[in-house]
Design an enzyme around this catalytic site. Structure first.
Site, PDB file in Angstrom:
ATOM      1  N   SER A 182      -7.089  18.560 -21.197  1.00  0.00           N
ATOM      2  CA  SER A 182      -5.903  17.333 -21.143  1.00  0.00           C
ATOM      3  C   SER A 182      -5.874  16.345 -20.482  1.00  0.00           C
ATOM      4  O   SER A 182      -7.381  15.601 -20.879  1.00  0.00           O
ATOM      5  CB  SER A 182      -4.522  18.062 -20.768  1.00  0.00           C
ATOM      6  OG  SER A 182      -3.558  17.726 -20.786  1.00  0.00           O
ATOM      7  N   ASP A 215      -4.315  18.816 -27.018  1.00  0.00           N
ATOM      8  CA  ASP A 215      -3.967  19.595 -25.791  1.00  0.00           C
ATOM      9  C   ASP A 215      -4.504  21.267 -25.638  1.00  0.00           C
ATOM     10  O   ASP A 215      -3.765  22.019 -26.037  1.00  0.00           O
ATOM     11  CB  ASP A 215      -3.267  19.293 -25.291  1.00  0.00           C
ATOM     12  CG  ASP A 215      -3.153  19.577 -23.555  1.00  0.00           C
ATOM     13  OD1 ASP A 215      -4.191  20.703 -22.648  1.00  0.00           O
ATOM     14  OD2 ASP A 215      -1.820  19.129 -22.883  1.00  0.00           O
TER      15      ASP A 215
END
Length: 279
Positions: free
Chosen positions: A45, A204
């Site tokens: 992320s 993500d």
């Protein structure tokens, strides 16, 4: 907070959007003080950009570039509002990409390509044909996992169909694809539209694991979290660091540069406390 036991062979950057500035402040003080020189690094992320800043020694550049990008943002646009720009890219996504493009210039990418082993973890949505919708649905499992189990090593989103995938970031840098990879790693549905990585939608991967250790997992590991968890694993050879308190920055709030400064400062303060504890 845990005690430092250097040296560390591996370094892990958790996700958390703008909360990752806590990692930047911490390492700005800690890195040279403890001789942090890991052989293997993993990022997920927003932690992927933090890791790039660490390897290229451009952490303060990441901070200042993001602050500059935020100074003219007076609000976060609701997801249903229309916006100008490239089709399929939200305002958040456009701003983040411009920051990444500025930070990861040719010199930074060269340093990363020639640096330590470096993995960036992305995730594949359950349904490639309905990537944004299916990824958004999986977020419910992720949020429930955080609330119930409160551990950095998550599992419910993966059980719901989200598939993590490790990417060689050094190779991506050498091929000129690192910017695309870092942006893909930070794609948070529904705020961001899933881009394609190697022909398939990518999002993500923090929903599958907030602390993915490098593979192979060998030696001692320092794991930098960005939020507080109730259940931190007790695993020999691993040191988990998490903020003492909730940081000011709020994941994808792109409107308040001062929150970034204060989050960075909290990381610096945490590093000084850890060094004092070692002494």
């Amino acid at each position: 907070m845990a005690r430092l036991t250097p040296p560390y062979d591996q370094l892990v950057f958790s996700g958390g959007g703008t909360r990752c500035f806590w990692q930047g402040g911490l390492l700005h003080v800690l890195r040279d003080a403890i001789g942090l020189d890991p052989a293997r690094i993993a990022g997920v992320s927003g932690g992927a950009l933090s890791a790039c800043g660490f390897i290229s020694r451009r952490g303060t550049v990441v901070r200042e570039t993001m602050i500059e990008a935020f100074k003219d943002q007076d609000r976060n646009l609701p997801l249903h509002e229309p916006f100008d720009g490239e089709p399929g890219n939200s305002p958040h996504q456009q701003i983040y990409r411009k920051v990444v493009e500025t930070v990861l210039d040719a010199d930074a990418q060269r340093r990363i390509a020639n640096g330590p082993a470096f993995e960036i973890v992305i995730a594949r949505p359950p349904d490639s044909n309905w990537a944004k919708l299916s990824a958004t649905a999986v977020m419910a499992a992720y949020e429930a996992d955080l609330a119930v189990r409160s551990t950095p090593h998550l599992s419910w989103a993966e059980k719901a169909g989200l598939t993590p995938e490790r990417v060689d970031a050094r190779a991506a840098a050498a091929e000129g694809r690192l910017i695309d990879l870092v942006c893909a790693a930070a794609t948070i549905p529904p705020a961001f539209d899933p881009p394609l990585w190697d022909g398939k939608p990518a999002i993500d991967a923090g929903m599958t694991d907030q602390a993915p250790v490098p593979q192979p997992d060998e030696g001692t590991t320092l794991i930098l979290l960005t939020r507080r968890f109730r259940n931190i694993p007790d695993i020999p050879g691993r040191t988990y660091l998490q903020p003492q308190d909730e940081v000011p920055a709020d994941k994808i709030d792109f409107t308040d540069p001062d929150k970034l400064r204060r989050t960075w400062a909290m990381g610096e303060d945490a590093a000084r406390a850890l060094l004092a504890d070692m002494d």
